[in-house]
Design an enzyme around this catalytic site. Structure first.
Site, PDB file in Angstrom:
ATOM      1  N   ILE A 111       0.969  -1.100  -0.068  1.00 27.89           N
ATOM      2  CA  ILE A 111      -0.102   0.042  -0.090  1.00 27.89           C
ATOM      3  C   ILE A 111       0.699   1.351  -0.108  1.00 27.89           C
ATOM      4  O   ILE A 111       0.545   2.296  -0.679  1.00 27.89           O
ATOM      5  CB  ILE A 111      -1.183  -0.124   1.125  1.00 27.89           C
ATOM      6  CG1 ILE A 111      -1.661  -1.309   0.911  1.00 27.89           C
ATOM      7  CG2 ILE A 111      -2.007   1.272   1.022  1.00 27.89           C
ATOM      8  CD1 ILE A 111      -2.717  -1.771   2.270  1.00 27.89           C
ATOM      9  N   ASN A 131      12.958  -0.837   5.408  1.00 34.25           N
ATOM     10  CA  ASN A 131      13.983  -1.420   5.864  1.00 34.25           C
ATOM     11  C   ASN A 131      13.993  -2.607   4.987  1.00 34.25           C
ATOM     12  O   ASN A 131      15.181  -3.475   5.226  1.00 34.25           O
ATOM     13  CB  ASN A 131      14.058  -1.980   7.365  1.00 34.25           C
ATOM     14  CG  ASN A 131      12.613  -2.903   7.575  1.00 34.25           C
ATOM     15  OD1 ASN A 131      11.832  -3.282   6.616  1.00 34.25           O
ATOM     16  ND2 ASN A 131      12.590  -3.020   8.754  1.00 34.25           N
ATOM     17  N   GLY A 135       9.250  -5.205   2.067  1.00 35.64           N
ATOM     18  CA  GLY A 135       9.242  -4.134   0.773  1.00 35.64           C
ATOM     19  C   GLY A 135      10.203  -4.561  -0.077  1.00 35.64           C
ATOM     20  O   GLY A 135      11.076  -5.347  -0.149  1.00 35.64           O
ATOM     21  N   ALA A 173       5.146   1.592   7.968  1.00 37.61           N
ATOM     22  CA  ALA A 173       6.217   0.592   8.339  1.00 37.61           C
ATOM     23  C   ALA A 173       5.746  -0.140   9.650  1.00 37.61           C
ATOM     24  O   ALA A 173       6.058  -0.003  10.864  1.00 37.61           O
ATOM     25  CB  ALA A 173       7.308   1.324   8.877  1.00 37.61           C
ATOM     26  N   SER A 176       2.443  -7.000   9.231  1.00 38.07           N
ATOM     27  CA  SER A 176       0.966  -6.951   9.146  1.00 38.07           C
ATOM     28  C   SER A 176       0.628  -8.491   8.797  1.00 38.07           C
ATOM     29  O   SER A 176      -0.564  -8.641   7.934  1.00 38.07           O
ATOM     30  CB  SER A 176       0.754  -6.111   7.586  1.00 38.07           C
ATOM     31  OG  SER A 176       1.409  -6.639   6.802  1.00 38.07           O
ATOM     32  N   TYR A 240      -1.593  -8.903  15.665  1.00 38.14           N
ATOM     33  CA  TYR A 240      -1.509  -7.902  14.756  1.00 38.14           C
ATOM     34  C   TYR A 240      -2.636  -6.581  15.046  1.00 38.14           C
ATOM     35  O   TYR A 240      -2.226  -5.431  15.189  1.00 38.14           O
ATOM     36  CB  TYR A 240      -1.668  -8.727  13.115  1.00 38.14           C
ATOM     37  CG  TYR A 240      -1.818  -7.251  11.968  1.00 38.14           C
ATOM     38  CD1 TYR A 240      -1.013  -6.513  11.839  1.00 38.14           C
ATOM     39  CD2 TYR A 240      -3.210  -7.664  11.417  1.00 38.14           C
ATOM     40  CE1 TYR A 240      -1.031  -5.529  11.027  1.00 38.14           C
ATOM     41  CE2 TYR A 240      -3.483  -6.431  10.540  1.00 38.14           C
ATOM     42  CZ  TYR A 240      -2.378  -5.539  10.204  1.00 38.14           C
ATOM     43  OH  TYR A 240      -2.721  -4.576   9.318  1.00 38.14           O
ATOM     44  N   PHE A 268     -10.067  -2.013   5.181  1.00 41.24           N
ATOM     45  CA  PHE A 268     -10.534  -3.472   5.078  1.00 41.24           C
ATOM     46  C   PHE A 268      -9.726  -4.217   4.048  1.00 41.24           C
ATOM     47  O   PHE A 268      -8.478  -4.115   4.216  1.00 41.24           O
ATOM     48  CB  PHE A 268     -12.240  -3.194   4.839  1.00 41.24           C
ATOM     49  CG  PHE A 268     -12.944  -3.080   6.055  1.00 41.24           C
ATOM     50  CD1 PHE A 268     -12.689  -1.545   6.480  1.00 41.24           C
ATOM     51  CD2 PHE A 268     -13.944  -3.820   6.598  1.00 41.24           C
ATOM     52  CE1 PHE A 268     -13.450  -1.467   7.976  1.00 41.24           C
ATOM     53  CE2 PHE A 268     -14.463  -3.392   7.836  1.00 41.24           C
ATOM     54  CZ  PHE A 268     -14.321  -2.263   8.553  1.00 41.24           C
ATOM     55  N   PHE A 307     -11.686 -21.599   2.642  1.00 41.42           N
ATOM     56  CA  PHE A 307     -11.594 -22.078   4.024  1.00 41.42           C
ATOM     57  C   PHE A 307     -12.703 -21.547   4.549  1.00 41.42           C
ATOM     58  O   PHE A 307     -13.136 -20.427   4.981  1.00 41.42           O
ATOM     59  CB  PHE A 307     -10.479 -20.908   4.691  1.00 41.42           C
ATOM     60  CG  PHE A 307      -9.118 -21.178   4.147  1.00 41.42           C
ATOM     61  CD1 PHE A 307      -8.538 -22.320   3.854  1.00 41.42           C
ATOM     62  CD2 PHE A 307      -8.326 -20.006   3.874  1.00 41.42           C
ATOM     63  CE1 PHE A 307      -7.259 -22.796   3.434  1.00 41.42           C
ATOM     64  CE2 PHE A 307      -6.857 -20.419   3.516  1.00 41.42           C
ATOM     65  CZ  PHE A 307      -6.391 -21.626   3.109  1.00 41.42           C
TER      66      PHE A 307
END
Ligand code: UDP
Length: 429
Positions: A111, A131, A135, A173, A176, A240, A268, A307
């Site tokens: 994002i 870092n 990413g 940063a 997630s 998280y 979302f 699932f």
């Protein structure tokens, strides 16, 4: 950059000073008797000024003394500087406004990278810190100033604020992944909470007073009602979500104690890719539904696992609110401008307000790709709430947010374009 800004400001001061001198000098020689500057040291009036310009291009000039030559030269140098100053002034619209930058932390992630592209398209200067743990350097827009480093490193983050002229921060940063956060909670406390604590300390010291924060619907946990409102209870069901909620609270209390305002954006289901085809979703390991589905037509997976088919939904599979990553990016820009315009600290949900079941998403992907995409029904995945749909009325009303890619088909088309061109994400580029 700060040094560059100072240099430009100094040039402006010199140019403005010389412009003032030029005007004073012209007025003086027009209306006042000036001694000894002037042709042959005589009194100077309007006629003599005309004479200056006339003689500049005529042979008579040779008759004038050295002081006359000097005064003509000074006059033209002043005029030259004044013109340069004027051109810079017109170009920049304002004498002292040298554009400062937005610092995007985690700007090499999914994002974050899309937000950087949209910020640059909107004419912003962007500084990226990442870092590169999750990413990719290739995801960073080539016009962004990139710093490799970790926000937990106080000296590093201080040095960025010292080198760059930062107007506001957009903070992506953070770690997630829900599953990982349950296996390694301390990693989440370290990266997400300790990182944000160091960041806020540095922001306060450097007087940076605006931050837009990438939060999540995972802060709500199992919703009590649908659609979810920002005022609904926040009872995260995973580590998280818990750390993201704690980060929001850290902003809240810091904003009370210090000169700092924040906007927290609770996304979302982020999905899709930039329509330019240059950047998109690339996680390792991939856990999200749409990229996993698209691995099937991309010949990287034989089938998609569904699932849970016994949820209390229309076809028994989980319902999610899928929101395009570019729409999320736009919301960050709007949130930063809201803070720039004096908006108060606030929290906004970001979703389309429409839910799709897992089976509906698979079916839409079949239509987009023209591939049968076999699906295998499996047991529920631990911790999955049955339905998550956002109420985003506040973001629309207060920030003026208008999602452009609300159609699930368009969302999957953009994702498919990216995954087809980059089947291995950024690695094979
Ligand atoms: N899902 C699925 N198969 C997969 C991956 C995800 O059925 O291979 C389901 C998952 O259980 C959830 C929905 O798809 O109900 C969206 O999952 P995702 O991980 O993309 O986002 P989340 O809602 O968990 O943040």
């Amino acid at each position: 950059m700060k040094e560059e800004k100072k240099k430009i400001q100094n040039n402006f001061i010199v140019a403005a000073g010389l412009l003032a001198l030029f005007i004073l000098y012209t007025v003086a020689i027009m209306f006042v008797d000036v001694q000894p500057i002037g042709p042959q040291g005589s009194s100077v009036g309007f006629a003599e000024v005309n004479q200056y310009f006339h003689t500049l291009f005529g042979v008579n000039m040779l008759l004038y003394s050295i002081t006359d030559w000097l005064s003509i030269a000074v006059l033209f140098i002043m005029f030259g500087f004044a013109m340069v100053g004027l051109v810079q002034l017109i170009k920049r619209k304002s004498l002292f406004r040298v554009d400062s930058s937005i610092l995007v932390l985690g700007g090499a992630g999914y994002i974050g990278s899309h937000t950087v592209y949209e910020l640059i398209a909107a004419g912003e200067n962007v500084v990226v810190v990442d870092n590169l743990e999750t990413g990719f350097r290739k995801a960073v827009h080539p016009d962004a100033q990139f710093y490799l480093g970790d926000i937990r490193d106080k000296a590093f983050i201080d040095s960025v604020f010292e080198k760059e002229d930062i107007d506001g921060v957009i903070h992506f940063a953070a770690s997630s992944q829900v599953g990982e956060s349950m296996k390694d909670p301390l990693k989440y406390y370290s990266n997400n909470l300790c990182g944000t604590e160091v960041l806020l300390e540095s922001m306060v010291v450097h007087g940076i007073d605006k931050i837009v924060f990438s939060s999540t619907a995972a802060t709500y946990g199992e919703p009590e009602s649908i659609p979810i409102l920002e005022t609904d209870p926040t009872v995260p069901t995973n580590c998280y979500g818990e750390t993201k909620l704690s980060m929001e609270k850290m902003f809240h209390w810091t904003s009370i104690a210090h000169n700092l305002r924040y906007v927290s954006l609770r996304y979302f289901n982020a999905c899709g890719a930039h329509p330019n085809g240059k950047i998109g979703e690339a996680h390792n390991p991939e856990t999200h539904l749409i990229p996993l589905i698209l691995q099937v037509p991309n010949h990287q997976r034989e089938y998609i696992s569904i699932f849970g088919t016994d949820y209390d939904t229309k076809d028994g599979t989980c319902v999610r609110d899928y929101i395009h990553v570019n729409d999320l990016a736009q919301a960050h820009i709007l949130a930063m401008n809201y803070l720039r315009n004096g908006g108060k600290s606030d929290i906004f949900n970001l979703g389309n307000g429409v839910g799709f079941t897992v089976k509906e998403v698979v079916e839409t992907a079949r239509e987009v790709t023209g591939h049968p995409i076999p699906a295998k029904e499996e047991a529920r995945r631990a911790g999955d709430p049955s339905t998550l749909i956002a109420s985003s009325g506040r973001a629309k009303g207060i920030l003026g947010w208008k999602p452009q890619y609300a159609d699930l088909r368009v969302i999957i088309e953009t994702a498919w374009k990216w995954h087809q061109a980059h089947p291995h994400g950024y690695k094979a580029d």
